[in-house]
Scaffold this motif. Structure first.
Motif: not given
Length: 676
Positions: A30-31, A34, A184, A207, A36, A188, A625, A211
């Motif tokens: 997931e990190d 994310s 989603r 995104a 980006f 991504l 982010k 967030e």
């Protein structure tokens, strides 16, 4: 497989690479997903006529001259050739990429990405593109020496392929439909491997909202937990409160009435109150706090007011005593410098319930303090107190409702992020009849003009502040210093007027002595550092002169300016400054254009960033982010409203459209609670 799997599950991630990913803040899949891109390089081909000088661009054409490789310096190379684009020959140069020569064949078509110089019709080559990448955007990521751009892209593409079946929608479908957001999975892929600029923009928009939305959902859930923890209703006497308002020597402003209603409504609710009261300098926060405390007292409870300094505590005690002199309310003050005998008596009376309102400094949260029935704690200049101190105040007083006050105008951006766990009340109106402070920006060579103006004000019986950034000389900063300015002004105003000096190296008792002397007009001019920034009230002061003003932020300048204009006379602020940067110039111009603290606070945030406005450790501003809460404020507010609507819906977590959101939040809330 799960999205919280370690990135070590990906092929090519050994111990050394794993350590490098951890340094980038990437621990899970997931990190990684994310993480980006910062920006994109547009690889779509264009014509020379469509491109400005200095732009990065992709040209596709025929190699129209034999590539020539030349060597110069130590292991340095240059390749030159001509590229025929439509009917124009562009001179292309590649530096230190000798292998490029093998990919260039005379008469063959090729696509070159590089920086174009329009006037000379030259292209500084960066790379030769593969045919299947010519219409794509290429992402540029935050990277490091240990984990390069190339490595990140390979790992992200591997994760996109391997885990795509687990990409579930966290934003409920009705909200996605309402704001035209992408699912989603599309978001991504659009963020990491967009086909064009339109797709990249749509993905970034989704995104950003996701967030902000997840942040606000966590915040609202934490707030609900806090409010439900040992909450109790303060059943105040409304008739007594109305009668007390009638005794005030002035009419409340519409803004004051609005926030009083918000606060007392909170007191009556069985939920725990955690409210921030913000208002510009002179907007009348103290009387609002007095009304809130009186409401608690009318319910048979005690109230406390905690100030950051003894002089401010004494000032509050004097002001509140004037408000309550016709009411049967006992007010006492408790400070660290109080002698043992009187202190013991106050503590005994406090524990017995004989004291209704206690005012003090951090001495209020000492271990020997015991309230009889503390219902409301008011914290003045709340940014001067840490979270642990506020928690301690709750512990010693049966978990009272908390009203935090600040005269530092907080932009809406920070109010719903850094202070998002608090409800916010705003006094956005000054009492009628208050004269706006006239502000003028002067250059350093006009200092005499300002000092001459101060003398005229002193001749009319007024007083003045002169503020300087440093206490003593510095070899690295070319700024005036308090000691030198003090000595110069003593000579200038002698023998007719007296000059005092106040700075941060004096003890608290020494500072209080100096300020009391100034309030009694024993000094007509006070030279000071920014220790006079918050709260001190000397109505006879009409001039604020700030040296090296460009070295202060707008919020701080506005706070300093607010030390004058407290009485009936017209007041003035002079900013002495020769700013060397555009930011410095913009700050000076902004100060002369408006006296609205909220407008200035937003401008300060835009110019300096949240860390500089509130201090990096104290700002509380989460690091987003992809979203930018300063420039995407409307999106942040929209996300907040949607989150509020969801958490206020009974059994929201059981609704079909919210199940995946609820599951995700329950898995990540503990990590969020421990965020520092």
């Amino acid at each position: 497989m799960q999205l919280n799997d370690s990135v070590a599950e990906l092929s090519g991630v050994g111990p050394k690479r794993l350590d490098g990913l951890h340094h980038l803040g990437i621990f899970t899949i997931e990190d990684l997903l994310s993480h980006f891109p910062l920006r994109y390089s547009d690889l779509a081909t264009k014509l020379p006529s469509e491109v400005g000088s200095g732009e990065k661009v992709t040209f596709k054409g025929l190699v129209s001259s034999e590539p020539v490789l030349s060597r110069y310096g130590y292991r340095k190379t240059r390749i030159n050739f001509r590229l025929l684009v439509e009917n124009e020959n562009i001179v292309v140069t590649f530096f230190n990429q000798p292998w490029v020569q093998e990919k260039l064949k005379l008469g063959e078509e090729v696509a070159i990405y590089g920086t174009y110089e329009q006037r000379r019709q030259t292209l500084m080559g960066i790379k030769i593109l593969a045919k299947d990448s010519m219409d794509e955007l290429q992402a540029t990521y935050p990277a490091s020496k240990e984990v390069t751009q190339k490595t990140l892209k390979a790992l992200i593409e591997q994760a996109l392929g391997k885990y795509k079946e687990l990409f579930v929608d966290l934003i409920p479908e009705p909200i996605r439909f309402r704001y035209r957001l992408l699912p989603r999975m599309e978001m991504l892929f659009g963020m990491h491997v967009p086909k064009n600029a339109i797709e990249a923009h749509a993905a970034r928009r989704t995104a950003s909202f996701e967030e902000f939305f997840l942040f606000q959902m966590r915040l609202q859930l934490l707030k609900m937990t806090d409010q439900s923890y040992h909450g109790r209703s303060i059943e105040f006497n409304n008739n007594k409160l109305k009668a007390f308002i009638q005794t005030l020597p002035f009419e409340l402003t519409a803004a004051q009435k609005k926030v009083v209603n918000e606060i007392v409504a909170d007191l009556r609710r069985p939920k725990h109150m955690n409210r921030l009261l913000q208002g510009d300098v002179g907007s009348g926060k103290t009387v609002v706090a007095a009304l809130a405390m009186y409401a608690a007292v009318s319910a048979g409870m005690q109230a406390a007011l905690m100030a950051p300094t003894e002089i401010l505590a004494q000032q509050h005690a004097k002001t509140l005593s004037q408000f309550f002199d016709v009411n049967d309310v006992r007010i006492e003050i408790l400070t660290g410098s109080m002698k043992a005998g009187p202190r013991r008596q106050i503590l005994a009376d406090l524990a017995n319930g004989d004291i209704d309102i206690l005012i003090g400094t951090h001495a209020l949260i000492q271990t020997d303090i015991a309230f009889h029935n503390l219902g409301l704690a008011v914290i003045d200049e709340q940014h001067r107190f840490g979270v642990k101190q506020r928690a301690k105040l709750r512990e010693i007083g049966m978990n009272p409702d908390i009203l935090a006050m600040t005269a530092t105008p907080i932009p809406r951006t920070l109010a719903i992020t850094a202070y998002g766990e608090m409800d916010v009340s705003v006094i956005d109106q000054l009492p009628s009849g208050r004269k706006p402070i006239k502000t003028q920006w002067l250059r350093n060579n006009e200092f005499e003009k300002a000092v001459s103006f101060i003398r005229k004000q002193l001749d009319e019986g007024a007083q003045a502040y002169v503020v300087t950034p440093l206490i003593e000389e510095s070899e690295t900063l070319d700024v005036q210093n308090a000691q030198a300015v003090y000595e110069d002004l003593m000579k200038y105003f002698a023998p007719q007027y007296q000059v005092g000096l106040l700075h941060g190296r004096l003890s608290n008792q020494e500072k209080d002595t100096v300020m009391e002397s100034f309030k009694r007009n024993e000094f007509q001019v006070l030279v000071a550092t920014t220790v006079i920034e918050v709260g001190v009230d000397v109505p006879n002061s009409t001039v604020m002169l700030i040296l090296d003003a460009d070295r202060f932020g707008l919020a701080q300048l506005h706070q300093l300016r607010g030390r004058v204009g407290r009485g009936q006379r017209q007041s003035y602020t002079f900013l002495i400054s020769d700013p060397k940067t555009q930011f410095g110039i913009e700050r000076m111009e902004a100060m002369t254009k408006t006296t609205n603290g909220f407008v200035l606070a937003q401008k300060d945030l835009e110019l300096r960033g949240s860390g500089d406005v509130l201090g990096n450790r104290q700002s509380g501003m989460p690091e987003f982010k992809v979203g930018d809460p300063v420039h995407d404020l409307i999106m942040m507010e929209t996300a907040q409203q949607e989150a509020l609507e969801i958490v206020n819906t009974p059994d929201w977590a059981d609704q079909p459209e919210n199940i995946m959101l609820s599951k995700f939040l329950s898995e990540t809330m503990e990590r969020y609670r421990n965020f520092d």
